[in-house]
Motif scaffolding. Structure first.
Motif, PDB file in Angstrom:
ATOM      1  N   ASN A  23      12.666  48.247  60.128  1.00 28.10           N
ATOM      2  CA  ASN A  23      12.789  47.068  59.018  1.00 28.10           C
ATOM      3  C   ASN A  23      13.709  45.857  59.870  1.00 28.10           C
ATOM      4  O   ASN A  23      14.715  46.106  60.407  1.00 28.10           O
ATOM      5  N   SER A  24      13.095  44.761  59.650  1.00 22.88           N
ATOM      6  CA  SER A  24      13.747  43.604  60.110  1.00 22.88           C
ATOM      7  C   SER A  24      13.717  42.528  58.958  1.00 22.88           C
ATOM      8  O   SER A  24      13.040  42.605  58.064  1.00 22.88           O
ATOM      9  N   ARG A  25      14.860  41.727  59.155  1.00 24.29           N
ATOM     10  CA  ARG A  25      15.128  40.653  58.133  1.00 24.29           C
ATOM     11  C   ARG A  25      15.129  39.265  58.857  1.00 24.29           C
ATOM     12  O   ARG A  25      15.967  39.238  59.811  1.00 24.29           O
ATOM     13  N   HIS A  27      16.192  35.556  57.182  1.00 21.89           N
ATOM     14  CA  HIS A  27      16.751  34.933  56.310  1.00 21.89           C
ATOM     15  C   HIS A  27      17.631  33.786  56.533  1.00 21.89           C
ATOM     16  O   HIS A  27      18.003  33.615  57.567  1.00 21.89           O
ATOM     17  N   ASP A  54       3.732  36.510  54.555  1.00 27.21           N
ATOM     18  CA  ASP A  54       4.481  36.616  53.302  1.00 27.21           C
ATOM     19  C   ASP A  54       4.635  34.888  53.106  1.00 27.21           C
ATOM     20  O   ASP A  54       4.251  34.163  53.721  1.00 27.21           O
ATOM     21  N   SER A  65      14.552  34.643  52.346  1.00 27.35           N
ATOM     22  CA  SER A  65      14.535  35.709  52.909  1.00 27.35           C
ATOM     23  C   SER A  65      13.388  36.532  52.882  1.00 27.35           C
ATOM     24  O   SER A  65      12.570  36.633  51.791  1.00 27.35           O
ATOM     25  N   LYS A  67      11.439  40.354  54.292  1.00 25.97           N
ATOM     26  CA  LYS A  67      11.639  41.548  54.903  1.00 25.97           C
ATOM     27  C   LYS A  67      10.469  41.848  55.677  1.00 25.97           C
ATOM     28  O   LYS A  67       9.298  41.812  55.141  1.00 25.97           O
ATOM     29  N   ASP A  69       8.369  44.666  58.461  1.00 24.36           N
ATOM     30  CA  ASP A  69       8.309  45.967  59.301  1.00 24.36           C
ATOM     31  C   ASP A  69       7.632  45.634  60.721  1.00 24.36           C
ATOM     32  O   ASP A  69       6.497  44.922  60.684  1.00 24.36           O
ATOM     33  N   ASN A  97      18.485  41.579  62.387  1.00 25.81           N
ATOM     34  CA  ASN A  97      18.649  40.557  61.118  1.00 25.81           C
ATOM     35  C   ASN A  97      19.129  39.393  61.667  1.00 25.81           C
ATOM     36  O   ASN A  97      20.012  39.157  61.934  1.00 25.81           O
TER      37      ASN A  97
END
Length: 347
Positions: A23-25, A27, A54, A65, A67, A69, A97
């Motif tokens: 999981n990477s974010r 934002h 996205d 933000s 999220k 993969d 992140n």
């Protein structure tokens, strides 16, 4: 024996395990764009395909933000559905992140990176992004390229540098040394990355600083074979020119002055003429006072066997070579050439 077999099986299993996504974010905030502007995040895959991952509408607060993969380093283009469609490039590693605060500068149609954290790649991009200015002034553009060159050298182990080095793609002959620095910083860690493979392919067929200078072996006006390699142990300026080349003739007095100044310290000039008329070639040598011995040509003009290994497509063109036969720099002339010689001879 049993222990060795067990260890071998363990290594095989470790090498064949499927890499799982982490999981990477991504934002931050965006300022300067109208509320409800659509922002799309597209991933670059297989070298040049864009895949929409996205999208969202930017709220009045400007907060956003995503999220993600991420199995391996992923490269994205963040696009904004505005009239001039500004964009931002983003590199995300598994598990990162990343905070990325942006501000749109309408006068330049430029999406400025105001702040970023959580990623060395994006710290590099922030400095590159904020160095970019719209200017038709050649001096400003030269300083921009010089600053970017230093920046990529400092961040040569960051994968983002493999993308940003393409800023020099049209000037590869002059900035190939930057490609090599970035290549050497990344090739072992990211050998299968598309950007790194592109750099590797470019360098395999190129002659850039840090590489050994290809041989040039041609006859002088008297028919004597002269080889560039015979000057090993000297600092050599490999100079591509011609009697019919006005800028070459204009530069010749500078080369003569530098030869007189540094020859006793081990400086030589190896001149390759792209002439196809011997009389004009030899007359230009006499008229311009080119007093060194190493003048060669096969009188085949642009088809010269001496220029082919160096990819010469315009003249004047120079290659500065150190005492070990390695290329130091390309296309240095005038004050830049003198400054480099002063540095090499320790003045």
């Amino acid at each position: 024996m049993k222990r060795i077999i067990t260890l071998t099986l363990t290594l095989v299993l470790a090498c064949t395990m499927t890499v799982t996504a982490q999981n990477s974010r991504l934002h931050g905030t965006i300022k300067g764009v109208p509320t409800n502007t659509r922002m799309q995040l597209r991933e670059v895959v297989d070298g040049n395909k864009l895949v929409l991952r996205d999208s969202l509408l930017i709220p009045a607060s400007g907060n956003y933000s995503f999220k993600l993969d991420v199995k391996e380093p992923a490269f994205y283009i963040m696009e904004f559905e505005m009239q001039k469609k500004p964009n931002i490039h983003v590199m995300v590693l598994p598990g990162e992140n990343i905070t990325l605060d942006l501000r749109y500068v309408a006068s330049f149609n430029h999406m400025r990176v105001a702040r970023t954290s959580g990623s060395d790649n994006m710290q590099l991009y922030k400095q590159f992004n904020n160095a970019m200015v719209v200017s038709g002034d050649e001096t400003s553009q030269w300083y921009l390229k010089h600053n970017v060159q230093e920046l990529l050298t400092d961040y040569s182990d960051c994968l983002m540098s493999a993308f940003l080095v393409t800023f020099f793609e049209e000037d590869f002959a002059d900035y190939g040394g930057v490609y090599k620095i970035v290549h050497d910083g990344l090739i072992e860690k990211y050998p299968n990355n598309d950007f790194v493979k592109h750099i590797d392919d470019r360098l395999r067929s190129a002659v850039v600083p840090g590489m050994e200078a290809p041989e040039v072996a041609l006859n002088d006006p008297n028919g004597k074979l002269r080889r560039l390699s015979d000057l090993r142990g000297k600092v050599v300026l490999l100079d591509f020119w011609a009697s019919w080349c006005g800028p070459c003739r204009k530069e010749n007095p500078n080369v003569v002055n530098l030869y007189k100044k540094y020859h006793t310290q081990g400086f030589e000039v190896f001149s390759v003429s792209l002439d196809n008329n011997k009389d004009r070639w030899t007359k230009a040598i006499m008229d311009d006072g080119l007093i060194w011995e190493n003048h060669v040509s096969d009188l085949r003009g642009w088809s010269s066997a001496g220029s082919k290994p160096y990819g010469i497509s315009s003249i004047p063109a120079t290659v500065l070579i150190d005492k070990e036969g390695k290329i130091v720099a390309r296309n240095l002339r005038g004050p830049e050439l003198e400054a480099k010689l002063r540095e090499m001879f320790g003045e």
